[in-house]
Each structure stands twice: as structure tokens, then as C-alpha cells.
Motif scaffolding. Structure first.
Motif, short mmCIF file in Angstrom:
data_model
loop_
_atom_site.label_atom_id
_atom_site.label_comp_id
_atom_site.label_asym_id
_atom_site.label_seq_id
_atom_site.Cartn_x
_atom_site.Cartn_y
_atom_site.Cartn_z
N THR A 80 0.84 -1.20 0.00
CA THR A 80 0.00 0.00 0.00
C THR A 80 0.88 1.24 0.00
O THR A 80 2.10 1.17 0.15
CB THR A 80 -0.89 0.04 1.25
N ALA A 81 0.22 2.39 -0.12
CA ALA A 81 0.91 3.66 0.14
C ALA A 81 1.10 3.80 1.65
O ALA A 81 0.51 3.04 2.44
CB ALA A 81 0.09 4.82 -0.41
N THR A 82 1.92 4.74 2.04
CA THR A 82 2.06 5.05 3.46
C THR A 82 1.41 6.40 3.75
O THR A 82 1.18 7.19 2.84
CB THR A 82 3.54 5.12 3.90
N GLY A 158 -1.44 3.89 4.23
CA GLY A 158 -2.29 5.00 3.81
C GLY A 158 -3.52 4.42 3.11
O GLY A 158 -4.07 3.41 3.54
N ASN A 159 -3.95 5.09 2.04
CA ASN A 159 -5.09 4.62 1.22
C ASN A 159 -6.42 4.60 1.97
O ASN A 159 -7.34 3.91 1.57
CB ASN A 159 -4.82 3.21 0.66
N SER A 161 -8.11 7.66 2.87
CA SER A 161 -8.75 8.98 2.84
C SER A 161 -9.24 9.32 1.44
O SER A 161 -8.79 8.75 0.44
CB SER A 161 -7.77 10.05 3.32
N HIS A 162 -10.16 10.28 1.39
CA HIS A 162 -10.67 10.81 0.14
C HIS A 162 -10.04 12.18 -0.13
O HIS A 162 -9.23 12.67 0.64
CB HIS A 162 -12.19 10.95 0.20
N GLY A 163 -10.45 12.80 -1.23
CA GLY A 163 -10.09 14.19 -1.50
C GLY A 163 -8.62 14.42 -1.72
O GLY A 163 -7.88 13.56 -2.24
N ALA A 164 -8.16 15.61 -1.29
CA ALA A 164 -6.77 16.02 -1.54
C ALA A 164 -5.77 15.10 -0.85
O ALA A 164 -4.62 14.98 -1.30
CB ALA A 164 -6.57 17.46 -1.06
N MET A 165 -6.19 14.44 0.23
CA MET A 165 -5.27 13.56 0.95
C MET A 165 -4.81 12.39 0.09
O MET A 165 -3.76 11.79 0.37
CB MET A 165 -5.94 13.04 2.22
N THR A 166 -5.57 12.04 -0.93
CA THR A 166 -5.17 10.91 -1.78
C THR A 166 -3.89 11.21 -2.54
O THR A 166 -3.15 10.29 -2.89
CB THR A 166 -6.28 10.55 -2.78
N VAL A 167 -3.62 12.49 -2.81
CA VAL A 167 -2.37 12.86 -3.49
C VAL A 167 -1.18 12.48 -2.64
O VAL A 167 -0.15 12.00 -3.13
CB VAL A 167 -2.36 14.37 -3.81
N MET A 168 -1.30 12.68 -1.33
CA MET A 168 -0.18 12.43 -0.42
C MET A 168 -0.15 11.00 0.11
O MET A 168 0.92 10.41 0.28
CB MET A 168 -0.26 13.40 0.76
N TYR A 169 -1.35 10.44 0.39
CA TYR A 169 -1.42 9.17 1.10
C TYR A 169 -2.01 8.04 0.27
O TYR A 169 -2.30 6.97 0.80
CB TYR A 169 -2.24 9.33 2.38
N GLY A 170 -2.19 8.24 -1.02
CA GLY A 170 -2.66 7.19 -1.90
C GLY A 170 -4.17 7.17 -2.06
O GLY A 170 -4.92 7.66 -1.21
#
Length: 464
Positions: A80-82, A158-159, A161-170
């Protein structure tokens, strides 16, 4: 002819540039507004008074404590992403260094019971908390008797969250979110089923040279390892540990799945005679581990310092004063969001909520005897600890503050740092000046209510 062509090209360029500037200005007008320096919390404080006052009051149990425990492995079967470092931009882990877990203790005093849950995650994901709102009832619990926290490892999955957080956390992974939720339910159910009679004691243990203030090295820190120890009638010894240093031993370049130093600490204690150990991140705002190196030497050093402090202070534990068991959960009223893009401008609240998600936030209080745990939905600053400790002591309560209880409102730091050029106070201060002092006031209400000494809320300081 050439000159005429050049003039035409320049004219077209000017039109294009003018159009682009106009578009930028229109977008800025739509999403940006001036910062509000005149934030007032009086109305919100009044709302919070009423909510806290409506909570049930602490009462002693009908018998002694019974305690159960359980842990479930939540390590994904795929990479996964972190979550933790935004500049990783959703990169997947390269390997699994150590497994991650959900851990739970259930405490029962005959009149009520409470589940305490922590996960080897950056925070308790809001999406997981939302799912549990309705599903806890299937195992005989509710959000009002389930106290959430996290270890705050920056190298966990990670993985979620929705929205802008997906850019950082997958990208959001619904299967992973349900995997975490299902294992939390299983851990609570198994812990509840394993309850036996137990005695509970607690200690605040000073730890030398293990934490630093990362906003300013000269600013104060809270360096106490706060521990609840449980000894069951079957001789099993359990620990609940709480500390203020961020779990950021591993840098953003080290993209492996790991529980960081809390993961190694709990594993080490379980190898040293404790049947079960769980860690909950404390008031970690502004606080980082103080070690000679980063990466794996830091993980080893932090774990060793805390485990050694535990061993050297094994005689410092005092039994809890009585069999009181109480939990209060209150929805937190907030001002509109103030995500800063400069010293004078911020995102419109609607834009911020659209990007980050608009979730309900809560503060929680849990009293076990004379031990009081406070749960917050943020990176709560350890610099607030002395005032809270002092107030709790006047109610004969010993305090443990935790962060990441199922919601997230950014970093909550003292107002005097609002304009300091630092990640915590600029990028991650989401609700404007005075948020820290406001949240302090709300937590003082919980302390007062949990202490149940009849002091009127009007005595609480509402202006700092």
C-alpha cells in the motif's frame, strides 16, 4: 513585414497572458478570502458547556475491575501507500519491515464497560470511525464507550482517505478501510470475551533526554512516560503506554511498512514478561524524539530509553484509587476552517472542506479510578500538558492525553506560535488563532466533569 509579424505575435501573447491572469484572479477570488484574526470562541464555549454538562456523572462500580485484552494483525496482504509524509506522494512501500496491529483492552467494573483501542496507524482514520459508529452495536459497544487512539507511525498504511489527501497518502481503498474496521471489531469482541478479575495501577515516569521541541529547541516539552499497568488474576501483566514524541524515526526516504519506535517498544515489552502492551500517541504536537541518529538506530534508541525507564521505575506504580469507570464523548464545535496559503490569505472554508472532507470531530474523556484519559482529534501540543496536569491534580486525578481519536483538525498549538514560520503553525494549523486555547478550555470542562466535585463551569478560564 517581419516587424508586423512580431507585433502580431506580441499582441497574441499579451492577450493570452492577460487571459491567464484573469483566470487566475477569478479562481483566487472563488477559493481565497482574507484571514480572520478576530476569531472569537465565546459562543462555541457556551455550546460545549451544555454538551459536557449533559454527560452522565462518574460512579463507582458494583465490584472490582475485570479486564480483557486482544490484538489483531492488520498488515495488508499487498503493498500500500504510506501515510505520514506528504512528499512521498502516494508511493507504495518497498517492503514490509514489521507487522502492524490493532490492540484493545476492555475494562469492566460491573456497572459499565469501556473498550480502549489503538492501532499502528498515523491516526484513527475518520472513514473507519464513521463505519464503526453504526457497527459497534453489533458486538455490544457504542461510540460512547469506545476510546480510540493511534501510535502515529509515519510508516504505516495509507489509502484510507478521500479528496486532496489521496495525493499524499494514496487513493482511497475501501477494502483496506473495511479490513481495519473489521479487525477493530474483532479485537474488541475478543478482549471483551477474555475478561477476568484484575488490579490496575498507574505511574508517570520521567524519561531523560528522549524528547525535544521541534518548533524551538528552547521551548518546553513534556517528557513523562504515562503508563497504566494491569495485573490479571491469571497472572497476565498488561501495559497501556503513552508518550509525546512523534513516531518519525524513519525518514520520508525510508518507504517500508513499520510501526516505528512504538511498534518495537510494545514488541520488546512483550518479550520481557508482559503478556500484552499497547501504545497510544500522547500530546505529540511540537514534540519529536531526541536521538543521536534517525532511521533504525532511532527506533532502537527510543524503544530502549522508554523500556529502560519502565524497568527502572517499576516501583513507582500506585493502585487506582477506586473502581470508578466512566466515559464521556462530546461533539466538538469549531470555527470555520482557516487553511493558510499566506500570512494574509486562506482557503474558503467550503473549498477546504471539499478538499479535505467534512467529518464530525469529538473530544473524549475516560476515567478509570483516579486515572483520566483525554482523547483529542488532532496533533495536540505537549506544551499544554502542565496546565491540564495541574487542574487534574486539584480534582485528585492523574492525566493522560491522547491524540488521533477518530477525527482530525490539524495541529493545535499555543496561539503565540501562530505566525511562526514552521510546518506545524503554518501548513497544519487549520482553524485559526486561539484554537489551542479553546480546545484547552473544552478539555478542562471534561476534567471538571470527570472529577465530579461540583465546581461550577464558570470558574474555568475561557479567555487565555
Amino acid at each position: 513585414m517581419v516587424l508586423t509579424l512580431i507585433k502580431r505575435i506580441l499582441k497574441i501573447l499579451l492577450i493570452v497572458i492577460g487571459a491567464l491572469v484573469a483566470v487566475v484572479l477569478v479562481i483566487a477570488a472563488l477559493v481565497l478570502i482574507p484571514q480572520d484574526r478576530g476569531v472569537h470562541h465565546e459562543t462555541l464555549i457556551s455550546e460545549m458547556h451544555k454538551r459536557v454538562d449533559s454527560l452522565g456523572t462518574p460512579v463507582e462500580g458494583t465490584r472490582g475491575f475485570t479486564v480483557g485484552y486482544a490484538k489483531e494483525n492488520i498488515t495488508p496482504t499487498y503493498l500500500t501507500a504510506t501515510a505520514g509524509y506528504g512528499n512521498r506522494l502516494g508511493k507504495k512501500v518497498t517492503s514490509i519491515h514489521d507487522s502492524i496491529y490493532v490492540r484493545c483492552i476492555v475494562v469492566d467494573n460491573g456497572a459499565s464497560k469501556v473498550a480502549i483501542v489503538t492501532a499502528d496507524l498515523l491516526l484513527m482514520p475518520p472513514e473507519v470511525a464513521l463505519l464503526l459508529e453504526s457497527e459497534l452495536s453489533s458486538i455490544g459497544f457504542s461510540p460512547d464507550n469506545t476510546f480510540f487512539g493511534a501510535t502515529h507511525s509515519h510508516n504505516s498504511v495509507g489509502n484510507w482517505s478521500h479528496g486532496a489527501m489521496t495525493v499524499m497518502y494514496g487513493d482511497y481503498d475501501d477494502a483496506l478501510v473495511h479490513h481495519i474496521k473489521d479487525n477493530i471489531l474483532l479485537a474488541i469482541k475478543n478482549a471483551d470475551a477474555s475478561k477476568v478479575k484484575a488490579s490496575i495501577s498507574a505511574a508517570h515516569i520521567p524519561v531523560t533526554d528522549a524528547v525535544r521541541n521541534r518548533i524551538n529547541k528552547n521551548n518546553p516539552v513534556d517528557s513523562l512516560l504515562r503508563v497504566i499497568r494491569i495485573v490479571r488474576s491469571d497472572s497476565a501483566k498488561l501495559l497501556l503506554l503513552n508518550f509525546t514524541a512523534h513516531a518519525t524515526c524513519l525518514s520520508d526516504d525510508n518507504i517500508v511498512l513499520s510501526g516505528d519506535y512504538p511498534g518495537l517498544l510494545t514488541k520488546s515489552l512483550e518479550q520481557q514478561g508482559y503478556k500484552f502492551a499497547m501504545f497510544m500517541a500522547g500530546a505529540v504536537g511540537s514534540h519529536a524524539g531526541k536521538t543521536k541518529e534517525r532511521e533504525w538506530p532511532c527506533v532502537e534508541e527510543m524503544s530502549s530509553k522508554l523500556a529502560t525507564a519502565m524497568k527502572q521505575n517499576s516501583g513507582a506504580f500506585e493502585p487506582v484509587a477506586d473502581t470508578t469507570l466512566w466515559m464521556g464523548r462530546v461533539k466538538l464545535s469549531l470555527t470555520e476552517a482557516q487553511f493558510k496559503v499566506s500570512k494574509t490569505w486562506r482557503l474558503r472554508p467550503s473549498t477546504f472542506n471539499g478538499l479535505m472532507g467534512d467529518y464530525p470531530e469529538y473530544i473524549t474523556g475516560l476515567r478509570i479510578g483516579n486515572q483520566l484519559m483525554l482523547g483529542t482529534p488532532c496533533d495536540f501540543s505537549g506544551e499544554f500538558y502542565p496546565a491540564l496536569d495541574s487542574m487534574a491534580a486539584t480534582r485528585d486525578l492523574n492525566l493522560m492525553v491522547t491524540s488521533f481519536n477518530g477525527g482530525y483538525i490539524g495541529y493545535v498549538t499555543p496561539e503565540r506560535y501562530y505566525d511562526v514560520n514552521h510546518y506545524e503553525t503554518q501548513l497544519m494549523n487549520w482553524y485559526g488563532p486561539g484554537t489551542g486555547e479553546y480546545l484547552m478550555t473544552c478539555l478542562e470542562m471534561l476534567i471538571d466533569h470527570a472529577g465530579n466535585d461540583g465546581v461550577d463551569f464558570g470558574e474555568i478560564n475561557t479567555k487565555r
